[in-house]
Design an enzyme around this catalytic site. Structure first.
Site, mmCIF file in Angstrom:
data_model
loop_
_atom_site.group_PDB
_atom_site.id
_atom_site.type_symbol
_atom_site.label_atom_id
_atom_site.label_comp_id
_atom_site.label_asym_id
_atom_site.label_seq_id
_atom_site.Cartn_x
_atom_site.Cartn_y
_atom_site.Cartn_z
ATOM 1 N N LYS A 176 -40.267 10.232 30.838
ATOM 2 C CA LYS A 176 -40.603 11.560 31.359
ATOM 3 C C LYS A 176 -41.706 11.449 32.402
ATOM 4 O O LYS A 176 -42.650 10.662 32.225
ATOM 5 C CB LYS A 176 -41.047 12.439 30.176
ATOM 6 C CG LYS A 176 -41.276 13.905 30.511
ATOM 7 C CD LYS A 176 -41.618 14.682 29.228
ATOM 8 C CE LYS A 176 -41.838 16.158 29.448
ATOM 9 N NZ LYS A 176 -42.137 16.893 28.196
ATOM 10 N N SER A 189 -39.402 20.878 27.367
ATOM 11 C CA SER A 189 -39.595 20.481 28.743
ATOM 12 C C SER A 189 -39.078 19.074 29.063
ATOM 13 O O SER A 189 -39.021 18.709 30.228
ATOM 14 C CB SER A 189 -41.079 20.542 29.097
ATOM 15 O OG SER A 189 -41.813 19.637 28.292
ATOM 16 N N SER A 208 -41.009 20.065 22.815
ATOM 17 C CA SER A 208 -40.344 19.616 24.042
ATOM 18 C C SER A 208 -39.499 18.364 23.941
ATOM 19 O O SER A 208 -38.808 18.022 24.890
ATOM 20 C CB SER A 208 -41.371 19.413 25.143
ATOM 21 O OG SER A 208 -41.627 20.646 25.754
HETATM 22 N N1 GLN Z 1 -41.806 25.176 25.189
HETATM 23 C C1 GLN Z 1 -43.169 24.959 24.789
HETATM 24 C C2 GLN Z 1 -44.087 25.373 25.907
HETATM 25 O O1 GLN Z 1 -43.613 25.777 26.924
HETATM 26 C C3 GLN Z 1 -43.382 23.540 24.402
HETATM 27 C C4 GLN Z 1 -43.620 22.636 25.544
HETATM 28 C C5 GLN Z 1 -43.872 21.251 25.132
HETATM 29 O O2 GLN Z 1 -43.674 20.850 23.973
HETATM 30 N N2 GLN Z 1 -44.352 20.452 26.070
HETATM 31 O O3 GLN Z 1 -45.277 25.286 25.769
#
Ligand code: GLN
Length: 493
Positions: free
Chosen positions: A80, A155, A179
């Site tokens: 990532k 994400s 994410s």
């Molecule tokens: N969807 C969550 C957010 O937008 C989690 C994001 C993540 O785990 N990086 O904060």
């Protein structure tokens, strides 16, 4: 073919070690798939390390010839793009880091290299890992390999799409609130959020520092366990890393005995509005698989779970607003041109953040401001403690908790992007594990209209070993997985 969609890392390592193929050929295969898959518009990769990966693969072949024992020998891995890989871009999906070249490797990446894995590319993500659909990237959305009109989740959607489409058998994602697990569920792959501190955060760009963890993405539980064993463990560069060494999570995976195991069924999770009936049935089928094999399924209560989203979106954004203060155009990264003075330079530079990131910086600054700090941040952290307490009470009765990973399968691109609250609700089943710092795994279980569904197992802190065994049991019992419409095989002209 040295490498392809159904090929697991475990299998690939076996053929490379036995001399049937080489690291160089495996990496060449992955680079070829990536090139072709990119033509479909999947947009899983932001950069590909073509030349470096080939050189590194040759080096792995030399190390093997010298008799080195390399647990991930020659495995192409995608990382990532918020995890540093020395000498290349680490954009975080943001204009603010577009010109930035990482000067060092993240600890997880150092460990991948030591184990003989080869990083072939960096994957797309929501800007600074803020999002649940990978639509918030400054470099365009990633698409779901099962349906190009749908989101891959986020994400870490680039990493899960890269694995699901067969470009690579393994990838690293990151978790702050789900994410890794959420996009793993939507793309039909396995994703792990380790115990907070189990994997070093050194070299992972900070979002919410008391939540962030790097996590594995793979086709199978066994592959995910191998990857976790490589990257986990104490690190002097991360003061929050757990000092005890990590285990070999891949050994004894098949040995788990469901008889005597106690699996929790969190009643509140199944009362949620918005839970797709197909996801509910998938969980019920997984529950039945445990039950009919002799495990005891026990209803447990997590009474504060309903505050999870609210608390997460206060505490995580507070931390984010502080962490993102460093992108000021002075230290590193992007600086807006044509500034008249310092303040206008700050303003113009920080205007380059996307809308979601700006929203969080503003809200996060607000909840930390004098006068509101106690009412929001203070309260939020107190309720976070209650949520962790719910789990502690549950572990008195059960060894693991079974739940949905997401309320629905993958949704269409564009459907929720203008409705932040609807987007945040995708995380309703994942944020609690991050708030409590406990490990959790999502694995594919069934489908709805050819779209994959994920079920989740959560366990006590440091229970990765046991949790992976229970997940491996479920994986054996799972219905066949839907085949992605876009995968490496079909991309071959
Ligand atoms: N969807 C969550 C957010 O937008 C989690 C994001 C993540 O785990 N990086 O904060």
């Amino acid at each position: 073919m040295t490498f392809g969609p159904e090929r697991t890392a475990t299998d690939l390592v076996r053929s490379i070690r036995s001399g049937e193929t080489t690291a160089a050929r495996a990496v060449d295969g992955a680079l070829g798939w990536i090139r072709r898959i990119q033509e479909t518009g999947l947009n899983a990769f932001l950069s590909v390390r073509e030349r470096e990966a080939r050189e590194e693969a040759e080096e792995v072949d030399r190390r093997l010839a010298d008799g080195e024992d390399l647990p991930l020998a020659g495995v192409p891995v995608a990382v990532k793009d918020n995890i540093s890989v020395s000498g290349g871009r680490t954009t975080c999906g943001s204009r603010l880091l577009e010109p930035y070249i990482a000067p060092y490797d993240a600890t997880a990446v150092v460990r991948l290299r030591d184990a003989g894995a080869v990083v072939v590319g960096k994957t797309n993500l929501d800007e600074f890992a803020m999002g649940s659909s990978t639509e918030n990237s400054a470099f365009g959305p990633t698409r779901n390999p099962h349906d190009l009109d749908r989101v891959p989740g986020g994400s870490s959607g680039g990493s899960t799409a890269a694995v699901a489409s067969g470009c690579v058998p393994l990838a690293l994602g990151s978790e702050t609130g789900g994410s890794v697990r959420q996009p793993a569920a939507l793309c039909g792959v396995v994703g792990i959020k380790p115990t907070y501190g189990r994997v070093s955060r050194y070299g992972l760009v900070a979002f919410g520092s008391s939540f962030d963890q790097i996590g594995p993405v793979a086709h199978t539980v066994e592959d995910a366990a191998r990857l976790l064993s490589v990257i986990a463990g104490p690190d002097p560069h991360d003061a929050t890393s757990i000092p005890e060494p990590a285990g070999d999570y891949a050994s004894g995976l098949e040995e788990w005995d469901p008889k005597g195991a106690r699996i929790g069924w969190p009643t509140e999770y199944f009362g949620e509005e918005g839970l797709d009936p197909a996801v509910r049935s998938a969980c019920e089928a997984a529950r039945h698989a445990f039950g009919s094999a002799g495990a005891e399924v026990v209803e447990v209560s997590l009474p504060h779970a309903r505050y999870g989203i609210a608390v997460y979106y206060i505490v995580a954004i507070a931390e984010a607003s502080s962490n993102l203060a460093r992108y000021d155009g002075v230290r590193y990264g992007y600086r807006a041109p044509g500034q008249e003075d310092l303040i206008s330079m700050y303003l113009k530079t920080r205007a380059a953040f996307g809308d979601e990131v700006k929203r969080r910086i503003m809200l996060g600054t607000y909840v930390l401001s004098a006068g509101y700090y106690e009412a929001y941040y203070g309260r939020g952290t107190a309720v976070r403690g209650r949520i962790a307490g719910d789990f502690e009470a549950a572990w008195e009765e059960v060894d693991a908790i079974l739940s949905p990973t997401t309320p629905t399968p993958a949704f269409p691109i564009g459907e929720k992007v203008d409705d932040p609250l609807a987007m945040y609700l995708n995380d309703v089943y994942t944020v609690s594990a991050n708030l409590a710092g406990i490990p959790a795994i999502s694995l594919p279980w069934g489908s709805k209209d050819h779209l994959p569904i994920g079920v989740q197992l959560m366990g006590p802190r440091r229970s990765e070993g046991a949790l992976l065994k229970a997940a491996r049991f479920l994986e054996r019992e799972a219905p066949p997985r839907p085949t992605p419409r876009i995968r490496a095989e079909e991309a071959v002209p």
